[in-house]
Design an enzyme around this catalytic site. Structure first.
Site, PDB file in Angstrom:
ATOM      1  N   HIS A 107      15.730  29.742  25.672  1.00 58.20           N
ATOM      2  CA  HIS A 107      16.774  29.358  24.555  1.00 58.20           C
ATOM      3  C   HIS A 107      16.446  28.691  22.779  1.00 58.20           C
ATOM      4  O   HIS A 107      17.277  29.209  21.948  1.00 58.20           O
ATOM      5  CB  HIS A 107      18.672  28.920  25.074  1.00 58.20           C
ATOM      6  CG  HIS A 107      18.779  30.416  26.264  1.00 58.20           C
ATOM      7  ND1 HIS A 107      18.296  31.137  27.360  1.00 58.20           N
ATOM      8  CD2 HIS A 107      20.298  31.293  26.434  1.00 58.20           C
ATOM      9  CE1 HIS A 107      18.977  32.138  27.341  1.00 58.20           C
ATOM     10  NE2 HIS A 107      20.169  32.125  26.513  1.00 58.20           N
ATOM     11  N   HIS A 156      18.993  23.349  31.939  1.00 56.92           N
ATOM     12  CA  HIS A 156      18.191  22.855  31.314  1.00 56.92           C
ATOM     13  C   HIS A 156      18.299  21.377  31.578  1.00 56.92           C
ATOM     14  O   HIS A 156      19.440  21.138  32.144  1.00 56.92           O
ATOM     15  CB  HIS A 156      17.261  23.311  30.543  1.00 56.92           C
ATOM     16  CG  HIS A 156      17.324  24.043  29.776  1.00 56.92           C
ATOM     17  ND1 HIS A 156      15.704  24.795  30.692  1.00 56.92           N
ATOM     18  CD2 HIS A 156      17.435  25.584  29.751  1.00 56.92           C
ATOM     19  CE1 HIS A 156      14.956  25.862  29.890  1.00 56.92           C
ATOM     20  NE2 HIS A 156      16.117  26.343  29.284  1.00 56.92           N
TER      21      HIS A 156
END
Length: 183
Positions: A107, A156
């Site tokens: 992303h 993440h």
């Protein structure tokens, strides 16, 4: 390269865990909902819709075609890099489900490539200097918030996001220098 070495040798684990501990301490329903919306600005579906919008409504069709090319190349680079490092995602702290490896953040990388290319095109354009500054500042904020959302949502580590941003910047600089877009 240095960040990659630190990630592979687990030198970043204390930093990453401290950031997640802090995030866990500030999480609340309002922030959860806000960051779930923000993270979607870097999702494949959102970027595809934005690319279609650009293709339909921007006069310079070359920009839309270059965005598609950049997204595909960046996606391939990201997936290849994830396979090389094979870093597992954080566990037991995620607010959304994600699959695949963690490093580097897709992303973050893809968002910076997409919005960064748009920033570059706006910078080169003939629009009002103040409008350029406002739009590009907003796009930079969006990029940073998307990266932050990935950490906040627990999918993440901080170093994954930094790695995604670094890889995206390298990609954009190289693609500019090898003239992926013809003048």
């Amino acid at each position: 390269i240095l960040l990659s070495i630190f990630v592979v040798t687990n030198k970043t684990i204390n930093l990453d865990n401290n950031i997640h501990s802090y995030i866990l301490s500030i999480r609340n329903n309002n922030l959860n909902n806000i960051f779930k919306i923000i993270t979607n600005l870097g999702s494949s579906s959102c970027l595809i819709i934005l690319t279609i919008f650009i293709l339909l409504f921007i006069k310079n069709k070359k920009i839309g075609k270059n965005i598609i090319l950049h997204l595909l190349l960046a996606l391939l680079l990201n997936q290849f890099t994830k396979i090389i490092f094979a870093r597992p995602r954080p566990i037991n702290i995620n607010l959304i489900e994600e699959s695949g490896y963690s490093f580097p953040s897709g992303h973050s990388m893809i968002s910076l490539v997409f919005y960064g290319y748009i920033i570059y095109q706006i910078y080169k354009s003939n629009i009002n200097k103040n409008l350029k500054l406002i739009i590009n500042t907003l796009l930079i904020i969006i990029i940073l918030l998307i990266g932050t959302s990935r950490i906040y949502l627990g999918v993440h580590y901080l170093t994954d996001v930094i790695g995604g941003f670094i890889l995206a910047l390298i990609y954009l600089l190289i693609s500019k220098n090898i003239k992926l877009e013809k003048k």
